[in-house]
Structure formats: C-alpha cells, structure tokens
Design a protein around this motif. Structure first.
Motif, PDB file in Angstrom:
ATOM      1  N   VAL A  48      14.066  -7.926 -18.499  1.00  0.00           N
ATOM      2  CA  VAL A  48      15.029  -8.703 -19.286  1.00  0.00           C
ATOM      3  C   VAL A  48      14.320  -9.822 -20.032  1.00  0.00           C
ATOM      4  O   VAL A  48      14.608 -10.096 -21.215  1.00  0.00           O
ATOM      5  N   GLY A  49      13.381 -10.485 -19.351  1.00  0.00           N
ATOM      6  CA  GLY A  49      12.626 -11.551 -20.009  1.00  0.00           C
ATOM      7  C   GLY A  49      11.849 -11.055 -21.208  1.00  0.00           C
ATOM      8  O   GLY A  49      11.787 -11.731 -22.251  1.00  0.00           O
ATOM      9  N   VAL A  50      11.264  -9.872 -21.099  1.00  0.00           N
ATOM     10  CA  VAL A  50      10.547  -9.282 -22.237  1.00  0.00           C
ATOM     11  C   VAL A  50      11.519  -8.961 -23.364  1.00  0.00           C
ATOM     12  O   VAL A  50      11.235  -9.204 -24.553  1.00  0.00           O
ATOM     13  N   ALA A  51      12.688  -8.434 -23.001  1.00  0.00           N
ATOM     14  CA  ALA A  51      13.660  -8.023 -24.016  1.00  0.00           C
ATOM     15  C   ALA A  51      14.205  -9.209 -24.805  1.00  0.00           C
ATOM     16  O   ALA A  51      14.473  -9.098 -26.010  1.00  0.00           O
ATOM     17  N   ASP A  53      12.605 -12.132 -25.103  1.00  0.00           N
ATOM     18  CA  ASP A  53      11.466 -12.982 -25.471  1.00  0.00           C
ATOM     19  C   ASP A  53      11.401 -14.246 -24.615  1.00  0.00           C
ATOM     20  O   ASP A  53      11.131 -15.340 -25.110  1.00  0.00           O
ATOM     21  N   GLN A  54      11.669 -14.093 -23.333  1.00  0.00           N
ATOM     22  CA  GLN A  54      11.564 -15.185 -22.359  1.00  0.00           C
ATOM     23  C   GLN A  54      10.697 -14.710 -21.186  1.00  0.00           C
ATOM     24  O   GLN A  54      11.122 -14.721 -20.024  1.00  0.00           O
ATOM     25  N   ILE A  55       9.475 -14.324 -21.523  1.00  0.00           N
ATOM     26  CA  ILE A  55       8.600 -13.743 -20.505  1.00  0.00           C
ATOM     27  C   ILE A  55       8.306 -14.720 -19.366  1.00  0.00           C
ATOM     28  O   ILE A  55       8.344 -14.324 -18.197  1.00  0.00           O
ATOM     29  N   PRO A  56       8.012 -16.015 -19.621  1.00  0.00           N
ATOM     30  CA  PRO A  56       7.759 -16.931 -18.492  1.00  0.00           C
ATOM     31  C   PRO A  56       8.922 -17.003 -17.514  1.00  0.00           C
ATOM     32  O   PRO A  56       8.711 -17.032 -16.297  1.00  0.00           O
ATOM     33  N   ALA A  57      10.151 -17.023 -18.027  1.00  0.00           N
ATOM     34  CA  ALA A  57      11.315 -17.068 -17.140  1.00  0.00           C
ATOM     35  C   ALA A  57      11.423 -15.783 -16.334  1.00  0.00           C
ATOM     36  O   ALA A  57      11.724 -15.799 -15.132  1.00  0.00           O
ATOM     37  N   GLY A  58      11.170 -14.659 -17.003  1.00  0.00           N
ATOM     38  CA  GLY A  58      11.203 -13.385 -16.289  1.00  0.00           C
ATOM     39  C   GLY A  58      10.145 -13.310 -15.203  1.00  0.00           C
ATOM     40  O   GLY A  58      10.395 -12.811 -14.095  1.00  0.00           O
ATOM     41  N   LEU A  59       8.953 -13.820 -15.511  1.00  0.00           N
ATOM     42  CA  LEU A  59       7.882 -13.821 -14.518  1.00  0.00           C
ATOM     43  C   LEU A  59       8.239 -14.689 -13.313  1.00  0.00           C
ATOM     44  O   LEU A  59       7.956 -14.327 -12.163  1.00  0.00           O
ATOM     45  N   ALA A  60       8.854 -15.841 -13.560  1.00  0.00           N
ATOM     46  CA  ALA A  60       9.229 -16.729 -12.456  1.00  0.00           C
ATOM     47  C   ALA A  60      10.242 -16.056 -11.531  1.00  0.00           C
ATOM     48  O   ALA A  60      10.117 -16.114 -10.298  1.00  0.00           O
ATOM     49  N   MET A  61      11.242 -15.382 -12.111  1.00  0.00           N
ATOM     50  CA  MET A  61      12.228 -14.688 -11.283  1.00  0.00           C
ATOM     51  C   MET A  61      11.586 -13.517 -10.546  1.00  0.00           C
ATOM     52  O   MET A  61      11.932 -13.233  -9.385  1.00  0.00           O
ATOM     53  N   THR A  62      10.659 -12.849 -11.196  1.00  0.00           N
ATOM     54  CA  THR A  62       9.959 -11.741 -10.530  1.00  0.00           C
ATOM     55  C   THR A  62       9.170 -12.238  -9.328  1.00  0.00           C
ATOM     56  O   THR A  62       9.151 -11.597  -8.274  1.00  0.00           O
ATOM     57  N   VAL A  63       8.514 -13.397  -9.485  1.00  0.00           N
ATOM     58  CA  VAL A  63       7.775 -13.981  -8.356  1.00  0.00           C
ATOM     59  C   VAL A  63       8.731 -14.295  -7.199  1.00  0.00           C
ATOM     60  O   VAL A  63       8.435 -14.022  -6.031  1.00  0.00           O
ATOM     61  N   GLY A  64       9.894 -14.860  -7.516  1.00  0.00           N
ATOM     62  CA  GLY A  64      10.874 -15.159  -6.476  1.00  0.00           C
ATOM     63  C   GLY A  64      11.378 -13.906  -5.778  1.00  0.00           C
ATOM     64  O   GLY A  64      11.512 -13.875  -4.551  1.00  0.00           O
ATOM     65  N   ILE A 160      12.684 -19.227  -9.603  1.00  0.00           N
ATOM     66  CA  ILE A 160      12.138 -18.541  -8.424  1.00  0.00           C
ATOM     67  C   ILE A 160      13.225 -18.369  -7.369  1.00  0.00           C
ATOM     68  O   ILE A 160      13.346 -17.302  -6.744  1.00  0.00           O
ATOM     69  N   LEU A 161      14.039 -19.416  -7.191  1.00  0.00           N
ATOM     70  CA  LEU A 161      15.168 -19.310  -6.275  1.00  0.00           C
ATOM     71  C   LEU A 161      16.135 -18.222  -6.736  1.00  0.00           C
ATOM     72  O   LEU A 161      16.620 -17.424  -5.921  1.00  0.00           O
ATOM     73  N   ALA A 162      16.414 -18.167  -8.034  1.00  0.00           N
ATOM     74  CA  ALA A 162      17.341 -17.160  -8.567  1.00  0.00           C
ATOM     75  C   ALA A 162      16.819 -15.751  -8.324  1.00  0.00           C
ATOM     76  O   ALA A 162      17.585 -14.838  -7.974  1.00  0.00           O
ATOM     77  N   GLY A 163      15.509 -15.539  -8.513  1.00  0.00           N
ATOM     78  CA  GLY A 163      14.941 -14.218  -8.239  1.00  0.00           C
ATOM     79  C   GLY A 163      15.098 -13.836  -6.782  1.00  0.00           C
ATOM     80  O   GLY A 163      15.420 -12.681  -6.460  1.00  0.00           O
ATOM     81  N   GLY A 164      14.900 -14.788  -5.866  1.00  0.00           N
ATOM     82  CA  GLY A 164      15.095 -14.506  -4.451  1.00  0.00           C
ATOM     83  C   GLY A 164      16.544 -14.227  -4.114  1.00  0.00           C
ATOM     84  O   GLY A 164      16.847 -13.325  -3.316  1.00  0.00           O
TER      85      GLY A 164
END
Length: 720
Positions: A48-51, A53-64, A160-164
């Motif tokens: 979704v972040g790639v789609a 254009d918010q890759i940093p946000a997508g990466l943070a949620m993925t880490v979580g 990160i919390l949201a990804g978890g």
C-alpha cells in the motif's frame, strides 16, 4: 600420543555436533494458514505504501507487523490478543526511545545496555517474554540508526504500533466464527499423540508421552484466559478421559515388553493397533468439528479383541505370563471403556453441540499457574540465577558493541550489536548453535537476496512477490531449522532495504561484517563468563523426584483430590529436567561433564521407570475395586515416601546417601495380597507395580550413592 588422540577425538566430536546442528530439522509447528496470514499482514502495508508513494510509512508498518508476528502463537484468542497487543505496544515504545536517543552516543550506549539487560532478564518469564525483549531491543537499535528528527518519533512509533495491531487483528479475526478452535486443536493434538503412543509403545525408561500437549490443553481449558462458554465443560471431560486412556495405553505397553507368550503379545498388538485407529479418527473429527463416525465404526470390533485376549490367557502354562496377562486383560477392559466414553463425548465437542455431561469448574493446577511477573523477576535477581547472568552478559556485550561501532563510525554498524543480541543465549549450547547457524544462514541468505534483488531491482511488484514468498517460507521453517529461517529472513531484509534505496551489494557487505563480528563478540562474552549446567541438573532432578514423591503419595494414599495437582506438577518438573539434560548434552564433553551426563541420563531413565509404575497404580486406583485397605499397603506407602524424601534431600544437599532397601516391606505386602481371596487381578497388578516401584527406587539410590562418592570433580567444575 594418547593425549593428542584424545584432543583430536574431542575436536572431531565438536565438529560433528556443529554439523549436526546445521542439518538437523525439527517438526514444523507453524500451520501453513498461520504463515500465510502473517505474510499477508507483513507485505500488505509495504504494498500500500508503494502504491500511494508513502514507502517510509509502509516500511514502518511492515517492521511492526514483522515484530509482532513472532508472538502469533497457539492459545486462547483472549491470550493471543493480549500477548500480541503487548508486543506491538512495546515495539512502538522501543521505536520512540530509539529515535529520541539515537543522535546521542552516550545515551544510546546506556539505553542499549539497559534494553539488553531487561531482555536478558525476561528469560525468567519464559520464551515468549524473552522473544519480545529481544525483538524490542532490535527495533530500538534499528530506529536509533535511522537518524530521524525527534519530531518524527511519535509518528514512526505509531506506524510500528499500527503494523503490530494489524497483525493482531488478523490473528483473532476468526474468534467470533470459530470460538473453540484453539481448544479443539489442542485436544486433537493430544489424541494424535495418544495414537502414536499406542502405535510405538515407548519403553518404561522413556518419559511418559503426551506431557507437553496435555499441559497446553490444561492451560487452554483451565487457565486465566480460557473460554467461558458451556462447550468448554465438554472439552474438560475429554481431556480427563484422554489422561485415563494414556495411563491404560502405557500400562499395556509396559506389559507387552514383559510378556513372553507370542499369542498374548499378538492380541495386545491388535488391541493397541485398534486403539491407534480410534484415536487417529477421533483427532480428525476434532480438528474438523465433525461427528466421530469413523471412530464409532472402529470401536465396533474392540470388544471382540478384548474377548480374544481373555481366551488366549487361559491356556498359558507359565505362571508369570498368566499373571501378567491377567493384568493386561483388566487394562484392556478399562481402555475399551475409556475409548467408548471418548467417542460419545467427542460427538458434542464443538460450538454447535449440546452438553450431555456436567463437570465441576476446575482451576488450573498450581504448577501451571503463571506467577506474579514482578515476584518472578525479583526472585531471579541473584548471581546464581541463569536469567540474571544472561542479563548482565547481554548488557555488557550489547553496550560494548554499540559503543565500538559508534566510536569507530562503522557504516551500518548496527548489525554488530543486533547480531550479538540474537546469538547470545542463556546456555552454552544455545549460544554456540545460534552463532554457527546465524553465520551460515546469513551468508546463504545474502547470496539468495542479492541475486534476487539484482534480477528484480526494477520490478516493484516482483520484489513484493518475492518478499512475500521469503516471508512465508521463513515463518513456516524458522522453527524447523534456524539456519534455513535466517537465510530466508536475511534475503527478505535485503529486499526490504532495496525499497529504501540501499544497493544489494552494500547490504551484503554490512551484513557479513556485522554478522561475523556480532557472533564473535557474543561467543567471547559467553566464554568469559559461562553458565554451566552440570550442577544445576542435580537441582532439577531433586525437584523431579520431589514431584514424583507427591504423586506416589497421592496414589498410594487414595487421594483423588490431589492427583490433579500432583500429576501436573510432575509434568512440569519432568519438562524442566529434560530441558536441563539437553543443555548439559550441548556442553563440551570434558571428563567431568561426560561423567555427570552419563549419571544424569541413567538417573532420569530410572525416574521414568518409577513414574510409569506409579501410573499403573493410578489405573488400579481408578478401577471400580480401587486399591485395597491394608496395613501392609499403608506401611509400604509410608516407607516409600520416606525413601523418596531422603533421595531428594541427598540431591539438594549434595551429601552421601545410605538408604535401606524397600524390598522387605514390598515382600510383606506381596505375601499379604497373596493371602487375600478376593483381591483377584487388582491384587496381582498391585503387587507387580509395587515391585517395579521398589526396583526403581533402589536403583536411584544406588546411582545417587555412586555419584556422591565419585562426582566431586564434576561438582567442582559445575559450580565454577
């Protein structure tokens, strides 16, 4: 020459052990559906972040999501939700702290050491808590190296919390639709292991099977986070029936190993084979929440098999075989009744059924109740505690690693303390094994990830697909073989870094250097202050025999109310003793350690013989006739309890043991039983079980006397 040959032999043994750890595979314990669910939750935020254009946000949620994935473990939905929420929230807090202290080297070193100490101390609360402590340490170090401004800290921590939380919601999504699925699956696992017991007939020197599965089922059905629907009462009935089936299967298996008449053995084989079929089909029905129709058909011919066993024993000439076959017939008849009851109750063991039987609300046995976490941690604040020693090692090791990589300004040097934190374990075997497996797995993963990233660098969709595949395989196989899991995780991280613009070649170099240096640092830290298992295993054995003593007392004292507690305490003690033995096996096989290992293996095998004989007595206790009330039996019970108490004291106080034999008391009981005209099969089985108990206790005393007179060198080594 002899010394050189001995040194070469030890070196060869160590190399073989390392090679074995690389190629050994454990049973897979993560279902494919769980791995798929976790994978979707990890990859979807990045996609979704790639789609958008918010890759940093997508990466943070993925880490979580990746961090919380490790706590998606079997258990009641309520417990799973609590566990995953705490993991997600603590990861968000760790990220917040990491970003805030990252720019300040001195503060970062102190915080990293503090995280290492806390993560190490959490070992005292169990593997799940230890894993959360480790992953939070890694999240803190990663976010500290991102060089973000303090103003971005709350946003990154929230992502990160949201990804978890997303991972948590996916894990409990089936709660309203399949409310009792964890309970059904836990009982199905018990039934499968009972079927394996019937099929393999483990000998009496082995630990009683189904220990871990039965413990997990108890925690599900009686624990703090249990489901509270009325169907749980039916599950509890099934769990108790499974325990009785287990006792009868073990008794038949022990008798099969002692009877010599082939015709009787063939009949017992047929009964065990039929039991295997019934239990396997019950497990399938439980998994699928279906009526146990196949198990009902299997039970149709079970009584015929019991009857053929009754006929075959009548023509035996050998008195010993005739006596043992009479016991076998009684156990076979009991097993038939328990299996019929299991089939009846399994028909209602789902959320769609009604309850035909009532069972009083039972509490979780004291041995399985989680203690107060703060009290547990406080109890481990002493240097003799494995947890505190591990905490101090972790704090110093991680603190030194962070300080060195910051002072030397190593590019992407965070891999060094990260690897050190992952490799460093509380025990020698775990540290050595994880160090080797991590290095090997990382190198393999780097090759795989670099090749994939080079091929797919220009295709975002292809990289996401490949990352999903790697995540799925990692989640599925990390418990099967750690090196394979690390290889998949490393390749996945290479792809993740590619979304941040880090070239694959840079990822390869930083990972190789960081992995090697971090692993070496962890191994040096453990070598400087090791924790040897040689002395601790004696305490584990003392706790085990003490738990067995309580269970023997409850059985011989006809204390039905205490059986539930003592059986669970014995299981817990047995699990801890087996774990201690495995840690001892992983240590270097120096002379004293080898002698202590040989003693521990023999001692534990005879402890297993003791509890297997006691389980035979428990089967008699549950029969209609029960155990007879005799002064000779009471005297035997008192002397047995006293003998086991003296063994426990000798183990804990590390002093020589002189123990008079229980054989005279056992012979008096046997003669008294022979004079009874109405004892029947119960009297024969009681005399046989007491004979085996005396044999096991006498052997334990002999082994302990030999160890206390010859084990001085081993003790001095173990306490070093």
């Amino acid at each position: 020459m002899r010394r050189r040959r001995s040194t070469n032999s030890r070196t060869l043994e160590r190399r073989i052990a390392v090679l074995r750890s690389l190629i050994s595979f454990q049973p897979r314990d993560v279902p494919a559906r769980v791995a798929l669910r976790n994978t979707v939750t990890v990859v979807a935020p990045l996609a979704v972040g790639v789609a958008i254009d918010q890759i940093p946000a997508g990466l943070a949620m993925t880490v979580g999501a990746l961090n919380t994935m490790f706590t998606d473990l079997p258990g009641p939905y309520r417990l799973r939700m609590q566990r995953m929420f705490l993991a997600a929230a603590s990861a968000g807090l760790a990220a917040l702290i990491g970003i805030l202290v990252g720019p300040y080297t001195a503060a970062f070193v102190v915080v990293a050491a503090l995280f290492g100490a806390i993560g190490g101390l959490l070992v005292a609360l169990g593997p799940v808590a230890a894993r959360v402590g480790l992953t939070n340490t890694i999240v803190m170090m990663i976010t500290a190296e991102m060089h973000l401004s303090p103003g971005n800290a709350p946003g990154v921590a929230a992502l990160i919390l949201a990804g978890g939380l997303l991972q948590m919601l996916m894990a409990v999504a089936a709660w309203p639709l399949q409310r009792y699925r964890p309970e059904r699956f836990a009982l199905a696992t018990v039934l499968e292991q009972l079927a394996e017991t019937a099929r393999t007939r483990p000998d009496s020197s082995q630990p009683p099977p189904v220990t871990q599965a039965a413990t997990e089922a108890l925690q599900l059905l009686h624990g703090e986070h249990r489901s509270r629907g009325i169907a749980v009462q039916s599950f509890r009935i099934i769990a108790e029936l499974c325990e009785r089936v287990r006792i009868d299967l073990l008794s038949l298996g022990d008798l099969h190993a002692r009877i010599r008449e082939r015709d009787v053995l063939a009949r017992i084989d047929a009964l065990l084979k039929a039991s295997d079929a019934v239990l396997r089909h019950l497990a399938e029905a439980m998994y699928n929440a279906e009526p146990p129709l196949r198990a009902e058909r299997d039970m149709a011919g079970f009584d015929v098999l019991v009857e053929t066993l009754a006929h075959s024993r009548r023509d035996l000439a050998d008195p010993r075989d005739r006596r043992l076959s009479r016991i076998a017939l009684a156990r076979a008849q009991g097993l038939a009744g328990q299996l019929r009851s299991l089939v009846r109750n399994s028909d209602w063991a789902s959320s769609r059924g009604e309850i035909r039987a009532e069972l009083a609300e039972a509490r979780l046995p004291a041995a399985l109740r989680p203690g107060n976490p703060l009290q547990t941690l406080r109890a481990n604040l002493k240097l003799s505690s494995i947890a505190l020693r591990h905490a101090l090692r972790s704090a110093v090791c991680i603190g030194v690693a962070v300080a060195c990589e910051r002072m030397l300004q190593i590019p992407h040097g965070v891999w060094i303390p990260m690897t050190a934190a992952i490799v460093l374990k509380p025990d020698f075997g775990g540290t050595m094994q994880f160090g080797v497996l991590r290095v090997v797995g990382t190198l393999i993963g780097l090759l795989i990830g670099t090749a994939i990233a080079h091929v797919a660098m220009d295709g975002v969709a292809l990289r996401l697909t490949l990352m999903a595949l790697l995540c799925f395989v990692f989640r599925l196989l990390v418990q099967v073989n750690y090196a394979v899991g690390v290889a998949m995780l490393t390749a996945m991280l290479v792809l993740l870094l590619s979304f941040e613009g880090v070239a694959p070649a840079d990822a390869v170099e930083m990972r190789i250097v960081g992995t090697v240096l971090g692993s070496v640092l962890a191994l040096i830290a453990y070598a400087l202050w090791p924790t040897w298992e040689g002395r601790r295993i004696t305490n584990a054995m003392a706790t085990l025999i003490d738990a067995y003593r309580d269970h023997v007392r409850a059985v011989l004292g006809r204390d039905f109310a205490a059986l539930y507690e003592t059986r669970s305490a014995a299981r817990t003690a047995r699990t801890n003793a087996l774990a201690s033995l495995e840690r001892l096996r992983a240590e270097p096989k120096r002379g004293p350690t080898k002698a202590r290992l040989a003693w521990a293996e023999s001692f534990l095998a005879n402890a297993h013989r003791l509890i297997r004989a006691t389980l035979s007595l428990e089967a008699l206790l549950r029969d209609e006739t029960g155990l007879p009330h005799m002064p000779e039996l009471d005297a035997f019970a008192e002397q047995t309890d006293r003998a086991l108490g003296r063994i426990v004291d000798a183990l804990r106080e590390d002093r020589p043991l002189t123990l008079p034999s229980l054989r005279p008391s056992e012979r008096q009981l046997s003669d008294a039983l022979a004079r009874l005209t109405d004892a029947g099969a119960t009297g024969i089985a009681l005399a046989d079980a007491c004979d085996r108990i005396v044999d096991a206790i006498d052997t334990l005393a002999h082994l302990l006397q030999r160890e206390t007179t010859t084990g001085t060198t081993a003790d001095s080594m173990a306490t070093a």
